[in-house]
Design a protein around this motif. Structure first.
Motif, PDB file in Angstrom:
ATOM      1  N   ASN A 150      -2.620  18.338   2.416  1.00  0.00           N
ATOM      2  CA  ASN A 150      -2.574  19.570   3.222  1.00  0.00           C
ATOM      3  C   ASN A 150      -1.852  20.705   2.477  1.00  0.00           C
ATOM      4  OD1 ASN A 150      -1.259  21.454   5.297  1.00  0.00           O
ATOM      5  ND2 ASN A 150      -2.725  20.314   6.529  1.00  0.00           N
TER       6      ASN A 150
ATOM      7  N   PRO B  54     -11.772  12.166   9.755  1.00  0.00           N
ATOM      8  CA  PRO B  54     -10.330  12.164   9.985  1.00  0.00           C
ATOM      9  C   PRO B  54      -9.825  13.560  10.342  1.00  0.00           C
ATOM     10  CG  PRO B  54     -10.783  12.018   7.632  1.00  0.00           C
ATOM     11  CD  PRO B  54     -12.112  12.057   8.333  1.00  0.00           C
TER      12      PRO B  54
ATOM     13  N   HIS C 105       0.822  -1.218   0.000  1.00  0.00           N
ATOM     14  CA  HIS C 105       0.000   0.000   0.000  1.00  0.00           C
ATOM     15  C   HIS C 105       0.861   1.277   0.000  1.00  0.00           C
ATOM     16  CE1 HIS C 105      -3.583   2.361   1.211  1.00  0.00           C
ATOM     17  NE2 HIS C 105      -2.705   3.062   1.897  1.00  0.00           N
TER      18      HIS C 105
ATOM     19  N   GLY D  72       0.622  10.258   0.153  1.00  0.00           N
ATOM     20  CA  GLY D  72      -0.121   9.859   1.357  1.00  0.00           C
ATOM     21  C   GLY D  72      -1.159  10.908   1.708  1.00  0.00           C
ATOM     22  N   GLY D  73      -2.072  10.566   2.601  1.00  0.00           N
ATOM     23  CA  GLY D  73      -3.191  11.447   2.941  1.00  0.00           C
ATOM     24  C   GLY D  73      -2.774  12.841   3.370  1.00  0.00           C
TER      25      GLY D  73
ATOM     26  N   GLY E   7      -0.733   6.006   9.159  1.00  0.00           N
ATOM     27  CA  GLY E   7       0.069   4.988   9.834  1.00  0.00           C
ATOM     28  C   GLY E   7       1.564   5.105   9.579  1.00  0.00           C
TER      29      GLY E   7
HETATM   30  O1  KG4 Z   1      -3.156   7.700   3.073  1.00  0.00           O
HETATM   31  P1  KG4 Z   1      -4.363   7.788   3.890  1.00  0.00           P
HETATM   32  O2  KG4 Z   1      -5.691   8.090   3.206  1.00  0.00           O
HETATM   33  O3  KG4 Z   1      -4.626   6.483   4.710  1.00  0.00           O
HETATM   34  C1  KG4 Z   1      -3.573   5.777   5.316  1.00  0.00           C
HETATM   35  O4  KG4 Z   1      -2.950   4.963   4.610  1.00  0.00           O
HETATM   36  O5  KG4 Z   1      -3.361   6.067   6.517  1.00  0.00           O
HETATM   37  O6  KG4 Z   1      -4.055   8.897   5.009  1.00  0.00           O
HETATM   38  C2  KG4 Z   1      -4.977   9.212   5.993  1.00  0.00           C
HETATM   39  C3  KG4 Z   1      -4.335  10.268   6.861  1.00  0.00           C
HETATM   40  C4  KG4 Z   1      -5.173  10.591   8.090  1.00  0.00           C
HETATM   41  O7  KG4 Z   1      -4.340  10.629   9.224  1.00  0.00           O
HETATM   42  C5  KG4 Z   1      -5.719  11.983   7.765  1.00  0.00           C
HETATM   43  O8  KG4 Z   1      -5.973  12.778   8.910  1.00  0.00           O
HETATM   44  C6  KG4 Z   1      -4.597  12.558   6.933  1.00  0.00           C
HETATM   45  O9  KG4 Z   1      -4.152  11.480   6.128  1.00  0.00           O
HETATM   46  N1  KG4 Z   1      -5.050  13.666   6.083  1.00  0.00           N
HETATM   47  C7  KG4 Z   1      -4.612  14.929   6.218  1.00  0.00           C
HETATM   48  C8  KG4 Z   1      -5.363  15.717   5.308  1.00  0.00           C
HETATM   49  N2  KG4 Z   1      -6.217  14.896   4.633  1.00  0.00           N
HETATM   50  C9  KG4 Z   1      -6.003  13.627   5.133  1.00  0.00           C
HETATM   51  N3  KG4 Z   1      -3.690  15.455   7.039  1.00  0.00           N
HETATM   52  C10 KG4 Z   1      -3.473  16.785   6.963  1.00  0.00           C
HETATM   53  N4  KG4 Z   1      -4.160  17.611   6.129  1.00  0.00           N
HETATM   54  C11 KG4 Z   1      -5.115  17.119   5.289  1.00  0.00           C
HETATM   55  N5  KG4 Z   1      -5.781  17.954   4.484  1.00  0.00           N
END
Ligand code: KG4
Ligand code: ZN
Length: 348
Positions: free
Chosen positions: A290, A196, A129, A285-286, A156
């Motif tokens: 930002n 989230p 992933h 990544g998520g 994670g």
């Molecule tokens: O990659 P992802 O969709 O899932 C994982 O593999 O974990 O990432 C999710 C993470 C969460 O912690 C979420 O709060 C963060 O990415 N995230 C952000 C934003 N959008 C998602 N963190 C900061 N700013 C954002 N706009």
């Protein structure tokens, strides 16, 4: 000839083509997703998010996630095939997330992919992933050339990877405790902003000011590791100690934390790019969604930054197809392995 032998032969043939049709399945956390990619062309991208279901619990409940994946997966895969305008018979190989993730959630995607591949008499390939979050850029950014650096920041994981080739991913720095996303998520939960946390903190930060001095973990280190657990504790302590204060402001906490995380990521990337003499960076990544952190990374001189489109930052299946594409292009010998947990293992 056995199914496994036949499939190994097919995989070898697919490795010689650059127009392979991949069906990709992602079910590692709370998104059930499927996509069809032909060569580098993205033909469909279907995501069924469970965010609303888990929001009331303040985080993902693994058993509930698995049950919803089971209910959703057939419709999601069928829609991905329909949206691509191809037929199920056009699929050459099925790629799926094998790790890391919630075990029960992963199992739904793995089982569905294996059963479907077996019934269509086509091979399957297991995908990491985290590599998927990086690989999406290889699919969509023609200007990106090996070697490049990738900063992956999700719920994670937080790591810096030197990507030397299609399947030569060398981790040069990683979090020794929590991930950046976890720091956003936990803070948002304690502030009562919901899940989230990242997007909620980003929104609150827009009307806040950076007036709280949170600590910088691993200051003066020589390597590129990260640590977010001390920062997380410090923010939580700040909230507990100051919530009755008249100057207490959720917006200022959000703004100060976001800026601190941006500074930590930027400083490590600056040193890594200089030391490694690499001037292309992928931010994946998520957390890459930002905007403030994107801006901070842009301040690093002499680097060209690639971000996935917003829809490819958080979990999706196009990134899994992209990782499958990279594995096929890697010229390493790929072998089908039908033991549970590791399905198409590379011979290195
Ligand atoms: O990659 P992802 O969709 O899932 C994982 O593999 O974990 O990432 C999710 C993470 C969460 O912690 C979420 O709060 C963060 O990415 N995230 C952000 C934003 N959008 C998602 N963190 C900061 N700013 C954002 N706009
Ligand atoms: Zn992810």
């Amino acid at each position: 000839m056995s199914y496994v032998d036949r499939m190994n032969k097919k995989i070898k043939l697919l490795q010689q083509r650059d127009d392979v049709v991949i069906l990709a399945i992602e079910s590692s956390c709370d998104e059930t997703a499927a996509s069809i990619v032909k060569g580098k062309e993205i033909l469909s991208n279907v995501i069924s998010s469970q965010v609303d279901i888990h929001e009331i619990f303040g985080g993902v409940v693994p058993e509930i996630a698995s049950r919803n994946h089971t209910a959703n997966i057939r419709g999601v895969v069928d829609k991905a095939i329909k949206d691509s305008s191809l037929s199920v018979k056009d699929i050459d190989i099925i790629a799926f997330t094998n790790s890391p993730g919630l075990l029960g959630a992963l199992l739904v995607g793995v089982s569905y992919a294996k059963a479907m591949a077996y019934s269509l008499d086509i091979p399957f390939i297991n995908v990491d992933h985290i590599k998927g979050h990086i690989a999406i850029n290889i699919l969509t950014e023609p200007e990106l050339k090996f070697p490049f650096l990738a900063l992956t920041a999700s719920g994670g994981h937080t790591m810096i990877t030197r990507v030397n080739d299609y399947d030569d991913f060398q981790v040069i720095g990683k979090s020794i405790d929590d991930a950046a996303g976890e720091c956003f998520d936990k803070t948002a939960r304690v502030l009562g902003l919901g899940y989230p946390g990242g997007p909620k903190i980003e929104k609150a930060a827009q009307t806040g000011i950076d007036n709280i001095s949170f600590p910088t973990p691993l200051k003066n280190q020589k390597g590129y590791d990260f640590s977010f657990s001390g920062l997380k504790t410090s923010v939580l302590n700040y909230i507990n100690n100051n919530k009755k204060d008249k100057d207490y402001s959720i917006e200022n906490i959000a703004c100060s934390l976001q800026n601190k995380i941006a500074e930590i990521l930027k400083d490590n990337i600056k040193r890594a790019c200089n030391d490694q003499k690499i001037n292309q960076l992928v931010f994946a990544g998520g957390v890459a969604a930002n905007k403030r952190i994107r801006e901070a990374l842009k301040q690093v001189k002499n680097i060209e930054i690639f971000y996935p489109k917003m829809e490819y930052c958080t979990d999706n299946a196009v990134m899994i197809a992209a990782s499958g594409y990279c594995l096929l292009r890697s010229k390493k010998e790929l072998k089908l392995d039908i033991t549970i947990g590791a399905c198409a293992r590379q011979k290195t």
